[in-house]
Each structure stands twice: as C-alpha cells, then as structure tokens.
Design an enzyme around this catalytic site. Structure first.
Site, mmCIF file in Angstrom:
data_model
loop_
_atom_site.group_PDB
_atom_site.id
_atom_site.type_symbol
_atom_site.label_atom_id
_atom_site.label_comp_id
_atom_site.label_asym_id
_atom_site.label_seq_id
_atom_site.Cartn_x
_atom_site.Cartn_y
_atom_site.Cartn_z
ATOM 1 N N SER A 42 0.839 -1.195 0.000
ATOM 2 C CA SER A 42 0.000 0.000 0.000
ATOM 3 C C SER A 42 0.881 1.255 0.000
ATOM 4 O O SER A 42 1.682 1.443 -0.911
ATOM 5 C CB SER A 42 -0.959 -0.036 1.189
ATOM 6 O OG SER A 42 -1.920 1.000 1.111
ATOM 7 N N HIS A 90 -8.355 -4.116 -1.653
ATOM 8 C CA HIS A 90 -7.085 -3.512 -1.237
ATOM 9 C C HIS A 90 -6.559 -4.223 0.009
ATOM 10 O O HIS A 90 -7.300 -4.489 0.950
ATOM 11 C CB HIS A 90 -7.297 -2.023 -0.962
ATOM 12 C CG HIS A 90 -6.027 -1.260 -0.779
ATOM 13 N ND1 HIS A 90 -5.256 -0.817 -1.824
ATOM 14 C CD2 HIS A 90 -5.384 -0.847 0.351
ATOM 15 C CE1 HIS A 90 -4.203 -0.173 -1.374
ATOM 16 N NE2 HIS A 90 -4.259 -0.176 -0.041
ATOM 17 N N ASP A 131 -10.225 -2.438 -6.122
ATOM 18 C CA ASP A 131 -9.408 -1.388 -5.503
ATOM 19 C C ASP A 131 -9.433 -0.167 -6.419
ATOM 20 O O ASP A 131 -9.059 -0.243 -7.591
ATOM 21 C CB ASP A 131 -7.981 -1.898 -5.308
ATOM 22 C CG ASP A 131 -7.083 -0.887 -4.606
ATOM 23 O OD1 ASP A 131 -7.589 0.164 -4.175
ATOM 24 O OD2 ASP A 131 -5.875 -1.154 -4.494
#
Length: 469
Positions: A298, A431, A401
């Site tokens: 991320s 995600h 996502d």
C-alpha cells in the site's frame, strides 16, 4: 464479489479508520511533538508480535533501533534455510534444524504453520549419521552443538541464534536481502504488528530471503519526507553494515607471527573503535546486499518506489548494495485527474478514496498538499531519474481497488522504456487482500505470496534467470 464476511468487516474497518483519521485532523499534535524529529513508528491500538530470535516456524526475528535520533527501527526475519551448508554445484542439504526452546505466543491466526513441533527437513533417517527422533541435541552446519551455539550465550542471557565469528563467516550460506515497507496510509501500521509479522515470515520462507521490515516514522507527528527518508536511510545503513562486516572479517583473517600479529591486533582495536563491534551478526554472516529487493505494501509501495529511485541516483555510493528488483503491492497512488477506477470504485472496500485523501492531508505538509505531489502521483513529469534506469518492478493490484488503474498505468510507462514491469491482477480481491489481518489465511493471500516469490527469484538467483514467469 468479496464474501459477506469481508463486506461486513470492511464496514467496521472503515468506520474505525475514519474515526481515527478525523480525530488526528481535528486534534493535531502539539507543537512539542510536531517539532520532535524522533517521532513514532507504531500506534497504541496496534497488536504487536514480540520478536523471537529462535527458529520458530522456520524463521528467527530480532528488532534493531538503527538511528539514535529518530524512532526508525527494523525487524529482521532470518529464515532457517540460512543454516544450510552452501553447495554451489548442487542443491544444498540441511545439516540442522535448530528449534528454540522458547514458545511463540498464540498469534490467533489459527494457522498450523505456527506449530513449533515439526519434523526435521533433513529427511528420513537413512544415513548412518542421522539423528534419532528422541535426540534433543543436534549438530549444526559448523560442527557444533546447536543448543550451545544457537540458543544461548555463555552467561545464559541471550537464547537466540548466534552465527559464527568473523573468521568462519565464509562457511555461512548467503541469502538475498529484502526491505519491506508496511502499509497503513502513512499514519498507522507498524513493522512489528501481528499481521505484518505473519506476512514477512511467509515471504522470508517462500522467497528464501532475509527480510528487513522497516519501522518508519508515522504522520502527522512526522510528515513528508520523514517516512521516505527513513526508507533510504535503511538502505544506506545496509551498505555501511556490509562494508563494516567485510572490514572486520578481512582483519580477522590476518595471519602471521611477531610484528604482523601485533599490527593485526592494533588494526582490530581501531576498527572496533570505529564501529566494527556494531556489525549486525545475522546480516554479516548470512546477508548478500548485492541481491537486494524492495517490497512495499500500500503506502509502503510509494516508499519503496522512492527508495528505488534514490538508489539509482546514488549509484556506486551504495556499494555493495544493489537493488535488483522491487515489488509494489496495491500502491497508494492518487492524482488530480481521476482514472476510471477512481471514479467507479471510489467507495470501495476498506480504503475508500475520501479516507485516503484524509491520510494524504495528514502526511503531506500543508504548504505542499497536492494530489499530484511526486510522492502521490507516479505519472507526473520530472519525478526523478529516467524511468529506463528503474529496476524490474512487479505490481500487484486488486479488482475492487480504486487505486488499481494508476498503478497499472505506471507499469505501462515502465514497460515503454523496456523495464520488466508485469502486473498481477487478482479477481474478486480488495485492497490489502494479501496483508490485512483477517485475510492473511485466505488461499488468495497465499497464492499472491507464492506468485511474488516466483517472480522475485528470477532476479535473486545465483544461477541466472533459469526461472521464468
């Protein structure tokens, strides 16, 4: 589509995250803490896994605070395969399975992989030297008793793995080094959280690498570029460690009598004064910094990409460290002009676009806030060195996502300049599907880690690119 359990957990997760982000915006850190460069690298609400320097679940871990002026720290994950005897002409066979006497705490993941009691990988007892199942004492790769060398020191204080001394390090198996940057929107998460510890253990075993999980400083206590600087500082620290270890070993190998021996002793004292005694023993014995991989999760992908660009600019200043590849897992990219997925999936699972913008407001200085900031948008011009100089880059994206399209576009830009930059897209995934605590046990998370290992091994193998993706 994601399961009902994932959808329900996503609602609960978003509620808590939004509450925490709004509290940090409405109640900013006081002047004393905001001007304090030491910062924080974890939050009180994080569930932390304690480090264990014995080989539980095939991986030993230790924490190191590498910068006395900041909270920057790393957690080292050393796979038990480092104890194999190096055999360049054939597949190495293990001589030891060192298992620590200390039990690993219940991590509540329900995974059978956390069972400490497991059989030895040295195969069936078909040889004359094979140990019986009742034997508690085993000989390690260096011909010593595993309990006395790897589990405790002479004063019985340290009960973790201790590699050989300098003069015997050439007998150790060298493994590539992977720098891992956790997620959390720059404002939460930690390198020693239970979820990150589980993920790094899995990657260390599948990729057969030493993982350095970086505990960088969090916002808003320390805004941009603190986290990015911390990432590159760890890479520079790794280079210094490699040079100190080489210097220490070369002096330790000095032979001779009389004046040569006295000169060697003087040199050793000088080197100890300038930091040879601070050499990290696990990395000195088993680390191969010439095969370094960056992995970001991320927002950690943004840090990894920055560190990769900085390593290109630094060039030989980082010798012997060489970044041979990077893995960007669902990067935290954003931009002023929205992509198709940013419009269609703006209210997607776990991390919606509105909450991510709040995170960027907490991370970027107020005078620099822009969704087209070089830290946020990889497609802006004049972002660093030419893209053709970037290392091979694997990008992992999830179908549900909203950040996926910009990550794919960045990979396409890299491929245009002949950089190996494949994209792995996982259907019905959200995600952080491979790193979030509740999703770590899913088959998709395991498959993602295995896919990463297949690709990474192309660039860290000592035998060339015999593995194809």
């Amino acid at each position: 589509m994601p399961s009902v359990a994932v959808k329900l957990y996503s609602v609960f997760f978003k509620f808590l995250l939004k509450h925490r982000l709004q509290n940090r915006i409405q109640n900013p850190a006081d002047d004393a803490s905001s001007n304090n460069p030491f910062g924080v690298s974890t939050r009180p609400e994080e569930s932390v896994a304690a480090a264990n320097p014995t080989f539980v679940d095939g991986v030993a871990t230790k924490d190191i605070h590498i910068d006395p002026f900041t909270s920057l720290s790393i957690r080292i994950f050393l796979p038990e395969t480092a104890l194999l005897t190096p055999e360049p002409d054939s597949n190495p066979q293990p001589k030891i399975r060192v298992i620590g006497s200390a039990k690993w705490p219940d991590l509540d993941f329900g995974s059978p992989a956390f069972d400490v009691n497991r059989r030895s990988s040295s195969g069936a007892s078909g040889t004359t030297n094979a140990a019986t199942p009742r034997e508690q004492s085993r000989r390690n790769s260096y011909g010593c008793d595993g309990e006395s060398v790897s589990l405790k020191s002479e004063n019985e204080v340290y009960r973790g793995y201790a590699p050989p001394v300098d003069t015997h390090r050439e007998k150790c198996r060298k493994l590539p080094v992977m720098l891992q940057f956790h997620g959390g929107g720059f404002v939460s998460g930690s390198n020693d959280s239970m979820a990150n510890d589980f993920f790094c253990r899995r990657i260390a075993k599948l990729c057969d690498v030493i993982v350095l999980a970086v505990g960088y400083r969090l916002a808003p206590e320390n805004r941009y570029p603190a986290a990015f600087d911390d990432g590159f500082k760890v890479l520079s620290w790794l280079a210094k460690q490699a040079n100190l270890a080489e210097c220490s070993m070369s002096i330790g190998n000095t032979r001779g009598g009389g004046s040569d021996q006295r000169k060697s002793e003087i040199h050793r004292r000088i080197v100890d004064t300038f930091g040879a005694s601070m050499v990290e023993p696990w990395l000195a014995a088993h680390g191969d910094p010439s095969r370094c991989v960056l992995l970001g999760v991320s927002c950690g992908s943004n840090i990894a990409d920055f560190v990769a660009r900085q390593s290109v600019e630094a060039g030989k200043l980082l010798d012997p460290v060489k970044v041979v590849a990077q893995v960007l897992m669902y990067p935290f990219f954003i931009g002023t002009i929205p992509t198709h997925s940013e419009i269609k999936l703006a209210n997607s699972y776990f991390y919606d676009k509105a909450m991510c913008i709040l995170a960027w407001k907490l991370f970027l200085p107020e005078e620099e806030f822009s969704l087209d900031h070089p830290a946020a948008n990889p497609l802006v011009p004049n972002r660093g060195p030419p893209r053709k100089l970037m290392p091979p880059t694997l990008t992992v994206v999830a179908e549900h996502d909203w950040m996926r399209d910009r990550a794919i576009a960045y990979s396409e830009e890299l491929r245009k300049v002949n950089v190996d930059a494949p994209v792995l897209e996982y259907k019905d995934a959200v995600h952080e599907f491979a790193t979030l605590d509740m999703l770590l046990k899913t088959p998709q998370a395991q498959a993602c880690a295995e896919d990463i290992a297949i690709w990474v091994k192309k660039y860290i193998s000592n035998r060339g690119h015999e593995l194809s993706y």
